[in-house]
Scaffold this motif. Structure first.
Motif, short mmCIF file in Angstrom:
data_model
loop_
_atom_site.label_atom_id
_atom_site.label_comp_id
_atom_site.label_asym_id
_atom_site.label_seq_id
_atom_site.Cartn_x
_atom_site.Cartn_y
_atom_site.Cartn_z
N VAL A 1 0.87 -1.18 0.00
CA VAL A 1 0.00 0.00 0.00
C VAL A 1 0.90 1.23 0.00
O VAL A 1 1.78 1.36 0.86
CB VAL A 1 -0.92 0.03 1.23
CG1 VAL A 1 -1.74 1.32 1.23
CG2 VAL A 1 -1.83 -1.18 1.25
N GLY A 2 0.69 2.13 -0.97
CA GLY A 2 1.47 3.36 -1.00
C GLY A 2 2.72 3.24 -1.85
O GLY A 2 3.08 2.16 -2.34
N GLN A 3 3.39 4.37 -1.98
CA GLN A 3 4.62 4.43 -2.76
C GLN A 3 5.80 3.95 -1.91
O GLN A 3 5.65 3.61 -0.74
CB GLN A 3 4.86 5.86 -3.26
CG GLN A 3 3.73 6.39 -4.12
CD GLN A 3 3.44 5.51 -5.33
OE1 GLN A 3 4.36 5.10 -6.04
NE2 GLN A 3 2.17 5.20 -5.56
N THR A 4 6.98 3.95 -2.52
CA THR A 4 8.16 3.43 -1.83
C THR A 4 8.39 4.12 -0.50
O THR A 4 8.65 3.48 0.52
CB THR A 4 9.42 3.61 -2.71
OG1 THR A 4 9.20 2.93 -3.96
CG2 THR A 4 10.64 3.01 -2.02
N LYS A 5 8.23 5.45 -0.47
CA LYS A 5 8.40 6.20 0.77
C LYS A 5 7.11 6.11 1.58
O LYS A 5 6.06 6.58 1.15
CB LYS A 5 8.74 7.66 0.46
CG LYS A 5 9.29 8.42 1.66
CD LYS A 5 9.78 9.79 1.23
CE LYS A 5 10.45 10.51 2.41
NZ LYS A 5 10.95 11.85 2.01
N GLY A 6 7.18 5.49 2.72
CA GLY A 6 6.00 5.32 3.54
C GLY A 6 5.17 4.10 3.21
O GLY A 6 4.09 3.92 3.76
#
Length: 379
Positions: free
Chosen positions: A345-350
């Motif tokens: 879930v979400g992009q690479t950051k976070g």
């Protein structure tokens, strides 16, 4: 003069005996499971306690995000202010937990002011931290800024009262059960209200410190901060503090209602923790049984277990839990994703991972297994 420890009624002794029995049972249960799992559970309980105690003061960070912040993750859904409060509380709580077995430990004013600085130092000098207040203190009623709920003792009395409290912490009522002494320490500190801000969290922290020093069980398993942070319980917490403390510093008042409230909290929180230990243990065993047939390595069970119990896992947390390098942890997350066990879930950051379509349903059902919490005074 401080608020005095009351004489317990027979029913209070019975409730305390039940709490002792649950704590003994919990200690035995914790000793029977893998150390790695125990550390994960202790961290989760600490995160829940921090989240709940901060919630009482109006700072809201989900326990899952608190756990991530504790591991150094900064991309969480919380304001910078709430992050700062969470990290400050974590610092104080970590220190408190480390004091459980210090051989030459003594309570003193410097320790209490130092803990207060850990909690409130980021507000200094706007709100003075680490030193007694130099002004009167007035606590307003919830929802009405003009209504006074409590006025603390004059600032000139604070140094003497804190000296008396420190003496009591070291020498007073040593024949009383540690949980009773911890509750009385909480009451006296919050009613002295020695600092300009942060008194509630400091009082709850002091209670946890006394429990830690009691040495029966790790403080993460005994703290009642999570219980106090539950909405209905928070209201009752304020209510009993008003009832027992009175509108002014009045240490001759009856403190038994406060002890009964704390015994209820200890009892019900012990029930909650035991249910969580049971569910976590059952999930761990089910995942271990399923590991071979699903091509799951032993270390990957850690990631899946966290998803079952908290709803998600971050690569960074898994990396630290298993002492891996980033490349190894990333490969494991990718393998579990390809197998359908996790979904990113979400992009690479976070980014974090939740249960995928192939995640064992029986494990999720175990993690969500409902339970009932009884009131020992209503039995």
């Amino acid at each position: 003069m401080l608020y005095e420890t009351p004489r317990l009624e027979q029913v209070d002794h019975e409730v305390l005996e039940q709490v002792n029995a649950m704590r003994d049972q919990l200690r035995f249960a914790v000793q029977q499971v893998p150390m790695k799992w125990t550390l994960d559970l202790r961290k989760a309980l600490t995160a829940s306690a921090i989240a709940a105690s901060n919630t009482i003061e109006g700072y809201r960070v989900d326990a899952k995000d608190v756990a991530d912040l504790m591991d150094g993750e900064r991309e969480v859904e919380a304001s910078e202010e709430n992050k700062a409060e969470t990290l400050a509380y974590q610092q104080a709580m970590t220190y408190i937990q480390s004091l459980h077995d210090v051989a030459d430990f003594r309570y003193n004013k410097e320790l209490l002011n130092g803990l207060h600085w850990m909690l409130q130092g980021h507000h200094h000098p706007l709100k003075t931290a680490g030193q007694w207040r130099k002004t009167p203190i007035r606590i307003t009623a919830p929802g009405d800024e003009l209504a006074t709920d409590y006025e603390g003792p004059d600032q000139e009395l604070v140094p003497g009262l804190m000296g008396e409290l420190v003496d009591w912490l070291n020498e007073g009522d040593l024949d009383q059960h540690v949980l009773i002494r911890a509750a009385m320490a909480h009451l006296n500190l919050v009613k002295i209200h020695p600092w300009s801000d942060g008194n509630g969290r400091m009082s709850r922290s002091l209670q946890t410190l006394l429990i830690a020093r009691g040495g029966v069980l790790a403080p993460e398993f005994s703290s009642i901060e999570e219980w106090l942070g539950m909405p209905g319980n928070t209201w009752e917490y304020y209510k009993v503090l008003r009832e027992v403390g009175g509108p002014l510093w009045s240490p001759r008042r009856d403190t038994l209602p406060w002890i009964k409230f704390n015994l209820l909290a200890y009892h019900q929180q012990a029930q909650r923790v035991q249910r969580r230990v049971d569910r976590s243990n059952d999930c761990w065993m089910q995942l271990t049984d399923a590991a071979e047939s699903n091509g799951i390595t032993e270390r990957q069970v850690t990631a899946l277990h966290e998803v079952a119990m908290t709803g998600r896992v971050r690569r960074s947390r898994y990396e630290k839990a298993e002492a891996l390098n980033t490349q190894q942890a990333t490969r494991d997350m990718q393998a579990l994703t390809r197998a359908g066990l996790l979904t990113p879930v979400g992009q690479t950051k976070g980014r974090y991972y939740v249960a995928g379509p192939a995640f064992p349903e029986e494990v999720l059902a175990t993690a969500r297994r409902p339970h009932s919490i009884t009131d020992p005074y209503a039995a």
